[in-house]
Design a protein around this motif. Structure first.
Motif, mmCIF file in Angstrom:
data_model
loop_
_atom_site.group_PDB
_atom_site.id
_atom_site.type_symbol
_atom_site.label_atom_id
_atom_site.label_comp_id
_atom_site.label_asym_id
_atom_site.label_seq_id
_atom_site.Cartn_x
_atom_site.Cartn_y
_atom_site.Cartn_z
ATOM 1 N N THR B 232 0.753 -1.069 -0.081
ATOM 2 C CA THR B 232 -0.072 -0.261 -0.041
ATOM 3 C C THR B 232 0.915 1.276 0.030
ATOM 4 O O THR B 232 0.575 2.217 -0.753
ATOM 5 C CB THR B 232 -1.045 -0.121 1.248
ATOM 6 N N THR B 233 2.090 1.174 0.805
ATOM 7 C CA THR B 233 2.928 2.349 0.737
ATOM 8 C C THR B 233 3.531 2.637 -0.554
ATOM 9 O O THR B 233 3.359 3.796 -1.194
ATOM 10 C CB THR B 233 3.943 2.140 2.101
ATOM 11 N N ILE B 234 3.917 1.345 -1.062
ATOM 12 C CA ILE B 234 4.845 1.675 -2.353
ATOM 13 C C ILE B 234 3.627 2.115 -3.318
ATOM 14 O O ILE B 234 4.292 2.670 -4.244
ATOM 15 C CB ILE B 234 5.285 0.081 -2.832
ATOM 16 N N THR B 235 2.472 1.772 -3.197
ATOM 17 C CA THR B 235 1.681 2.057 -4.547
ATOM 18 C C THR B 235 1.281 3.565 -4.227
ATOM 19 O O THR B 235 1.392 4.201 -5.330
ATOM 20 C CB THR B 235 0.257 1.577 -4.204
ATOM 21 N N MET B 236 1.105 4.145 -3.073
ATOM 22 C CA MET B 236 1.232 5.552 -2.800
ATOM 23 C C MET B 236 2.257 6.320 -3.189
ATOM 24 O O MET B 236 2.192 7.243 -4.175
ATOM 25 C CB MET B 236 1.273 6.040 -1.387
ATOM 26 N N ILE B 237 3.447 5.757 -3.253
ATOM 27 C CA ILE B 237 4.611 6.391 -3.691
ATOM 28 C C ILE B 237 4.938 6.381 -5.087
ATOM 29 O O ILE B 237 5.125 7.447 -5.898
ATOM 30 C CB ILE B 237 6.009 5.701 -3.123
ATOM 31 N N ILE B 238 4.418 5.416 -5.684
ATOM 32 C CA ILE B 238 4.493 5.256 -7.333
ATOM 33 C C ILE B 238 3.380 6.182 -7.834
ATOM 34 O O ILE B 238 3.634 6.977 -8.979
ATOM 35 C CB ILE B 238 4.213 3.784 -7.591
ATOM 36 N N MET B 239 2.163 6.313 -7.276
ATOM 37 C CA MET B 239 1.215 7.080 -7.716
ATOM 38 C C MET B 239 1.896 8.699 -7.651
ATOM 39 O O MET B 239 1.469 9.134 -8.846
ATOM 40 C CB MET B 239 -0.079 6.998 -7.010
ATOM 41 N N CYS B 240 2.481 8.833 -6.565
ATOM 42 C CA CYS B 240 2.721 10.193 -6.512
ATOM 43 C C CYS B 240 4.102 10.403 -7.329
ATOM 44 O O CYS B 240 3.978 11.719 -8.059
ATOM 45 C CB CYS B 240 3.136 10.566 -5.023
ATOM 46 N N LEU B 241 4.981 9.760 -7.507
ATOM 47 C CA LEU B 241 5.998 9.879 -8.321
ATOM 48 C C LEU B 241 5.733 10.075 -9.896
ATOM 49 O O LEU B 241 6.157 10.755 -10.630
ATOM 50 C CB LEU B 241 7.184 8.602 -8.196
ATOM 51 N N PHE B 242 4.725 8.951 -10.062
ATOM 52 C CA PHE B 242 4.334 8.934 -11.548
ATOM 53 C C PHE B 242 3.743 10.273 -11.970
ATOM 54 O O PHE B 242 3.955 10.826 -13.018
ATOM 55 C CB PHE B 242 3.398 7.941 -11.636
ATOM 56 N N GLY B 243 2.617 10.842 -11.221
ATOM 57 C CA GLY B 243 2.061 12.047 -11.611
ATOM 58 C C GLY B 243 2.943 13.247 -11.422
ATOM 59 O O GLY B 243 2.824 14.004 -12.204
ATOM 60 N N GLY B 244 3.776 13.054 -10.459
ATOM 61 C CA GLY B 244 4.605 14.422 -10.101
ATOM 62 C C GLY B 244 4.633 14.984 -8.850
ATOM 63 O O GLY B 244 3.594 15.319 -8.290
ATOM 64 N N LYS B 245 5.822 14.633 -8.000
ATOM 65 C CA LYS B 245 5.887 14.818 -6.625
ATOM 66 C C LYS B 245 5.988 16.264 -6.486
ATOM 67 O O LYS B 245 6.494 16.974 -7.453
ATOM 68 C CB LYS B 245 7.039 14.081 -6.029
ATOM 69 N N GLY B 246 5.814 16.785 -5.424
ATOM 70 C CA GLY B 246 5.628 18.305 -5.116
ATOM 71 C C GLY B 246 4.572 19.057 -6.018
ATOM 72 O O GLY B 246 4.768 20.353 -5.951
ATOM 73 N N THR B 247 3.829 18.626 -6.573
ATOM 74 C CA THR B 247 2.564 19.323 -7.277
ATOM 75 C C THR B 247 1.246 19.029 -6.578
ATOM 76 O O THR B 247 1.206 18.168 -5.941
ATOM 77 C CB THR B 247 2.851 18.801 -8.985
ATOM 78 N N VAL B 248 0.295 19.666 -7.099
ATOM 79 C CA VAL B 248 -0.897 19.764 -6.703
ATOM 80 C C VAL B 248 -1.738 18.624 -7.477
ATOM 81 O O VAL B 248 -2.231 17.643 -6.686
ATOM 82 C CB VAL B 248 -1.505 20.950 -6.748
ATOM 83 N N TRP B 249 -1.714 18.439 -8.849
ATOM 84 C CA TRP B 249 -2.504 17.546 -9.425
ATOM 85 C C TRP B 249 -1.705 16.188 -9.560
ATOM 86 O O TRP B 249 -2.345 15.124 -10.179
ATOM 87 C CB TRP B 249 -2.807 18.078 -10.745
ATOM 88 N N GLY B 250 -0.279 16.299 -9.361
ATOM 89 C CA GLY B 250 0.401 14.948 -9.652
ATOM 90 C C GLY B 250 0.011 13.804 -8.926
ATOM 91 O O GLY B 250 -0.421 12.606 -9.741
ATOM 92 N N PRO B 251 -0.297 13.678 -7.663
ATOM 93 C CA PRO B 251 -0.861 12.547 -6.951
ATOM 94 C C PRO B 251 -2.341 12.119 -7.673
ATOM 95 O O PRO B 251 -2.534 10.968 -7.609
ATOM 96 C CB PRO B 251 -0.973 13.072 -5.624
ATOM 97 N N VAL B 252 -3.177 13.258 -7.929
ATOM 98 C CA VAL B 252 -4.538 12.790 -8.327
ATOM 99 C C VAL B 252 -4.397 12.243 -9.741
ATOM 100 O O VAL B 252 -4.819 11.029 -9.827
ATOM 101 C CB VAL B 252 -5.156 14.305 -8.661
ATOM 102 N N LEU B 253 -3.420 12.815 -10.633
ATOM 103 C CA LEU B 253 -3.231 12.181 -11.755
ATOM 104 C C LEU B 253 -2.577 10.523 -11.720
ATOM 105 O O LEU B 253 -3.274 9.655 -12.361
ATOM 106 C CB LEU B 253 -2.360 13.051 -12.700
ATOM 107 N N GLY B 254 -1.726 10.535 -10.875
ATOM 108 C CA GLY B 254 -1.089 9.365 -10.679
ATOM 109 C C GLY B 254 -1.966 8.269 -10.053
ATOM 110 O O GLY B 254 -1.999 7.223 -10.530
ATOM 111 N N ALA B 255 -2.701 8.710 -9.062
ATOM 112 C CA ALA B 255 -3.815 7.607 -8.356
ATOM 113 C C ALA B 255 -4.741 7.572 -9.702
ATOM 114 O O ALA B 255 -5.098 6.135 -9.745
ATOM 115 C CB ALA B 255 -4.544 8.442 -7.309
ATOM 116 N N VAL B 256 -5.381 8.185 -10.362
ATOM 117 C CA VAL B 256 -6.371 7.995 -11.254
ATOM 118 C C VAL B 256 -5.810 6.893 -12.330
ATOM 119 O O VAL B 256 -6.312 5.932 -12.566
ATOM 120 C CB VAL B 256 -6.995 9.263 -11.867
ATOM 121 N N LEU B 257 -4.651 7.324 -12.995
ATOM 122 C CA LEU B 257 -4.001 6.462 -14.124
ATOM 123 C C LEU B 257 -3.720 5.228 -13.722
ATOM 124 O O LEU B 257 -4.010 4.215 -14.299
ATOM 125 C CB LEU B 257 -2.767 7.281 -14.653
#
Ligand SMILES: Nc1ncnc2c1ncn2[C@@H]1O[C@H](COP(=O)(O)OP(=O)(O)O)[C@@H](O)[C@H]1O
Ligand SMILES: [Mg+2]
Lengths: 236, 306
Positions: B232-257
């Protein structure tokens, strides 16, 4: 007497394992002056700055700023009391823009802080690059940015660790002018600089370190002719 | 943000708000999970994306919230909504307890300490059997309608995203970034890095606690192994990194995709699912270390608050 000093370093000692980087070093700085701190490579200049600003912890001795002990305080506390510094090896925030590099450390966030930040950037001719990531600026520009980042904190005592290295000739003159200007604004500056012409021209008084010991202090003319200094630089 | 952005955002929110009335319950369940991942990835972003302190045990806050919610519902008879919200309190308390000593650790040591935290919390929960049901966990009454959970999870996801926006447009947010960029310089420039890291850590624990509580109610059953998995932690990390860390929409984009990706792959290729997910992790780290939005931000000079 004491109260008229802005910084007083007394019998400061710092060891790294077997190396004594600073050895029973004492200095007294009066306000509104420009001091030079010189010495061969590895003589302890950067370590002395680190001890004053709390980034390294002293083994012995004390540091007083405006009469109060500051050795033992955290670096941010020392900075907020009024001691600002730059780093010999640049430490800007590369993925923040030039403007953000200043705003992030400003004491307030209103329009006044922003105006002041823009003013400082314009002063070192970086205003047109304010939206650029600091990491994309040239080496010299990064040095100047770091210099302005200290000023936005409006410190009373400013420690500059080789501010001129890598700054091009035209900007260098502006930088030196700016450092002289700081004195007019009532600030005290200590500058570490390898270029003897620069540091002799700028400083009213020099301190010379060798193997962590203060081996001489005095006005530039006297230092130039001091035997121990000449030997420290050329005698080996 | 520009009026157009706000307009689109409100339209999407309105569409999401009426969606449960028009789609199958399969889609509603899927969206609930996606909301949960948005909240989790967005929370991880607050500490790790902003300050660079990589938390490898963030699921501990989720699990703590889940157990808080489940216990309040089953033992104290609380309704699910306040029970879920109460997960934020215990998660934040845990963050305070653990953050104070651990945030002094640098880089990999912090990551490992957080990993240890997760194991400790899980072991403690298994140990206090009488209270927590031990390894067999806690069962809750089955839920009759999932729509309320849909809205609760949705609001959590929106709140995390709004919070991120508020932070990134403030000096506090810039200061968190400066810790990531150069902590020593930040400290030497008068920034109280220890305190700011702790604030960010507390904020990053609040919403995992809440969605953990909601999740317990939604799943009707929780047990230690399923509630605290490292994955679960790894999934959070990957979603955030994939979308873009330190941005507003990065985690949203990463989580949805990644939620969509997981759902599609999971349904079709059950056996290679893990391998594909692993390959994706490697690809993100190697090819897109700044994430989708990070790359766009740099290339097109987008404002920081995207
Ligand atoms: N963090 C450290 N660990 C070990 N030795 C150090 C450290 N920092 C400085 N030194 C040593 O202390 C001495 C003084 O270094 P420094 O203050 O950088 O000199 P300068 O700035 O005058 O060139 C050198 O011998 C250097 O190797
Ligand atoms: Mg040096």
């Amino acid at each position: 007497m004491r109260d008229s000093l802005i910084l007083e370093v007394k019998d400061l000692t710092k060891r790294f394992g077997g190396v004594t980087a600073i050895s029973r070093c004492s200095l007294a700085l009066e306000p509104r002056r420009i001091y030079g701190l010189i010495g061969p490579n590895g003589s302890g200049k950067t370590t002395l700055f680190n001890l004053i600003t709390g980034l390294e912890h002293r083994d012995e001795g004390e540091v007083r700023f405006k009469g109060e002990r500051i050795d033992g305080l955290k670096p941010h506390q020392i900075a907020l009391r009024g001691i600002g510094r730059t780093f010999q090896i640049i430490r800007i925030f590369p993925e923040l823009t030039a403007l953000e590099n200043l705003l992030v450390v400003a004491r307030s966030t209103g329009g006044a802080a922003r105006r002041r930040a823009l003013e400082l950037l314009a002063f070192v001719k970086l205003d047109r690059l304010k939206g650029e990531y600091a990491g994309n600026l040239s080496y010299g520009q990064q040095k100047l940015l770091e210099f302005t980042r200290v000023l936005i904190l409006d410190p009373e005592l400013i420690l500059l660790d080789e501010p001129a290295a890598g700054v091009n000739r035209t900007l260098l003159n502006d930088l030196l002018e700016a450092i002289r200007g700081l004195k007019e604004q009532g600030k005290t500056v200590v500058i570490v600089e390898h270029d003897m012409k620069v540091v002799m021209g700028l400083s009213e008084k020099l301190f010379v370190l060798d193997y962590g010991e203060k081996i001489a202090e005095g006005p530039p003319e006297a230092i130039q002719n001091d035997e121990r200094v000449v030997e420290a630089y050329f005698g080996r | 943000m520009k009026p157009l952005t706000w307009g689109i955002g409100l339209l999407v929110l309105a569409a999401l708000a009426i969606m449960p009335f028009f789609v199958t319950s399969y889609i509603v369940s899927f969206t609930i999970q996606t909301f949960m991942w948005v909240a989790l990835a967005g929370s991880w972003n607050l500490i790790s994306g902003f300050t660079g302190y990589v938390s490898f045990g963030h699921v501990a806050f989720f699990g703590t919230g889940a157990y808080t919610g489940a216990l309040l519902i089953s033992k104290a008879g609380w309704p699910w909504l306040p029970a879920g919200l109460a997960g934020s309190v215990t998660a934040a308390a845990l963050a305070l307890l653990i953050g104070y000593p651990c945030l002094r650790l640098k880089g990999p040591y912090f990551a490992i300490a957080m990993l240890g935290l997760n194991e400790v919390v899980r072991a403690l929960i298994s140990y206090f059997e009488d209270f927590t049901g031990g390894g067999s966990g806690i069962s809750l009454p089955p839920i009759l309608s999932i729509e309320p959970v849909y809205y609760a999870m949705g609001l959590s996801a929106v709140s995390v995203t709004l919070l991120t926006y508020v932070i990134i447009t403030s000096q506090f947010g810039l200061r968190l970034l400066s810790i990531r960029e150069d902590e020593i310089a930040a400290e030497a420039m008068g920034i109280n890095t220890a305190r700011l890291k702790l604030y960010a850590f507390l904020l990053s624990a609040v919403f995992p606690g809440i969605v953990g509580g909601f999740y317990a109610w939604y799943a009707s059953h929780i047990e230690p192994l399923g509630t605290f998995p490292l994955l679960t932690t790894i999934t959070m990390i990957i979603m955030c990194l994939f979308g873009g860390k330190g941005t507003v929409w990065g985690p949203v984009l990463g989580a949805v995709l990644l939620s969509v990706f997981q759902e599609l792959v999971w349904a079709r290729f059950l056996f290679v699912h893990q391998a594909l997910f692993g390959a994706l992790i490697v690809a993100v780290v190697l090819l897109l270390p700044k994430g989708i939005l990070g790359v766009l931000q740099e290339r097109y000079r987008l404002p920081r608050a995207i």
